[in-house]
Design an enzyme around this catalytic site. Structure first.
Site, short mmCIF file in Angstrom:
data_model
loop_
_atom_site.label_atom_id
_atom_site.label_comp_id
_atom_site.label_asym_id
_atom_site.label_seq_id
_atom_site.Cartn_x
_atom_site.Cartn_y
_atom_site.Cartn_z
N SER A 83 6.45 9.35 -0.21
CA SER A 83 6.55 10.79 -0.52
C SER A 83 5.95 11.59 0.63
CB SER A 83 5.75 11.13 -1.79
OG SER A 83 6.17 10.37 -2.88
N ASP A 108 -3.35 14.39 -2.25
CA ASP A 108 -1.99 13.98 -2.66
C ASP A 108 -1.36 14.93 -3.67
OD1 ASP A 108 -2.38 11.73 -1.06
OD2 ASP A 108 -3.33 10.65 -2.69
C1 GAR Z 1 0.56 4.85 5.44
O1 GAR Z 1 1.14 3.93 4.55
C2 GAR Z 1 0.37 6.18 4.74
O2 GAR Z 1 1.37 6.49 3.82
C3 GAR Z 1 -0.94 5.93 4.03
O3 GAR Z 1 -1.73 5.24 4.96
C4 GAR Z 1 -0.88 4.44 5.78
C5 GAR Z 1 -1.21 4.71 7.24
O4 GAR Z 1 -0.51 3.84 8.08
N1 GAR Z 1 -1.54 7.17 3.61
C6 GAR Z 1 -2.19 7.32 2.46
O5 GAR Z 1 -2.39 6.39 1.69
C7 GAR Z 1 -2.67 8.74 2.17
N2 GAR Z 1 -3.14 8.86 0.82
P1 GAR Z 1 -0.40 4.17 9.63
O6 GAR Z 1 -1.81 4.50 10.14
O7 GAR Z 1 0.10 2.90 10.24
O8 GAR Z 1 0.53 5.32 9.82
#
Ligand code: GAR
Length: 205
Positions: free
Chosen positions: A147, A156
């Site tokens: 999302s 969120d």
């Molecule tokens: C991603 O999956 C993002 O959606 C999540 O952290 C990860 C970061 O990965 N974010 C959350 O959970 C926010 N509540 P990345 O550092 O490899 O982009």
């Protein structure tokens, strides 16, 4: 799709791996996203996100409770770094800290976040990274997804701009589900930002 004449000027906040940041930088470099990356900021001095930004010649700053122990000063420093580098939009790319009032005031309706689940489900405090996927599997969900939403003062929350569903497969572990969702995140984030750049999504509406 006709892009606006002025590119989106993006400032990034990221905490860890920065794979979403990388996917957006790649989309800009490949002409799929009409935007400029102006600055990347992390609360984690060792974050791969900062390394990825530096590799592309983008100013990469560590600003955290270590550099600014006072929460209000920290919030103000992040806002100043973003505006000082000419960012007009803030892209949260795996940023694990809450956004403070100074940043929110400096970028009203101009902060977007990606979350690895189908909000409003599996969001909120403590729901980030692998914990989100653990919770989805523990709840016996048949599908999950990614999302993208506008950021307000709660974790969120804020209007959802885009969502894409992903099946939960038999035998999924949090890690396999995470990988499936992350691949969708990379495509969806750049595409959604391009829809903003092209005026197809109006965050002031
Ligand atoms: C991603 O999956 C993002 O959606 C999540 O952290 C990860 C970061 O990965 N974010 C959350 O959970 C926010 N509540 P990345 O550092 O490899 O982009």
């Amino acid at each position: 799709m006709t892009p606006l004449s002025v590119p989106l000027r993006l400032g990034f906040l990221a905490s860890h791996g920065g794979s979403n940041l990388q996917a957006i930088l790649d989309a800009i470099a490949e002409g799929r996203l009409h935007a400029e990356a102006r600055v990347a900021i992390s609360n984690n001095s060792a974050s791969k996100a900062l390394e990825r930004a530096r590799h592309r010649g983008i100013p990469a700053l560590h600003i955290s409770g270590q550099t600014h122990p006072e929460p209000e000063a920290l919030d103000a420093a992040i806002a100043e770094a973003l505006t000082g580098h000419g960012a007009e939009w803030v892209v949260l790319a795996g940023y694990m800290k809450k956004i403070g009032p100074s940043v929110l005031q400096a970028f009203p309706h101009r902060i977007v976040n990606i979350h690895p689940a189908l909000l409003p489900n599996f969001g909120g405090k403590g729901m980030y990274g692998i914990q989100v996927h653990e919770a989805v599997l523990a709840a016996g969900e048949r599908e999950s997804g990614a999302s993208i939403h506008v950021v307000d003062s709660e974790y969120d929350r804020g209007p959802v701009l885009a969502q894409e569903r992903v099946p939960v497969e038999p035998g999924d572990t949090p890690e396999t589900l995470q990988a499936r969702v992350l691949a969708v995140e990379h495509r969806l984030y750049a595409a959604t930002l391009q829809r903003i750049a092209a005026g197809e999504i109006d965050l002031d509406a």
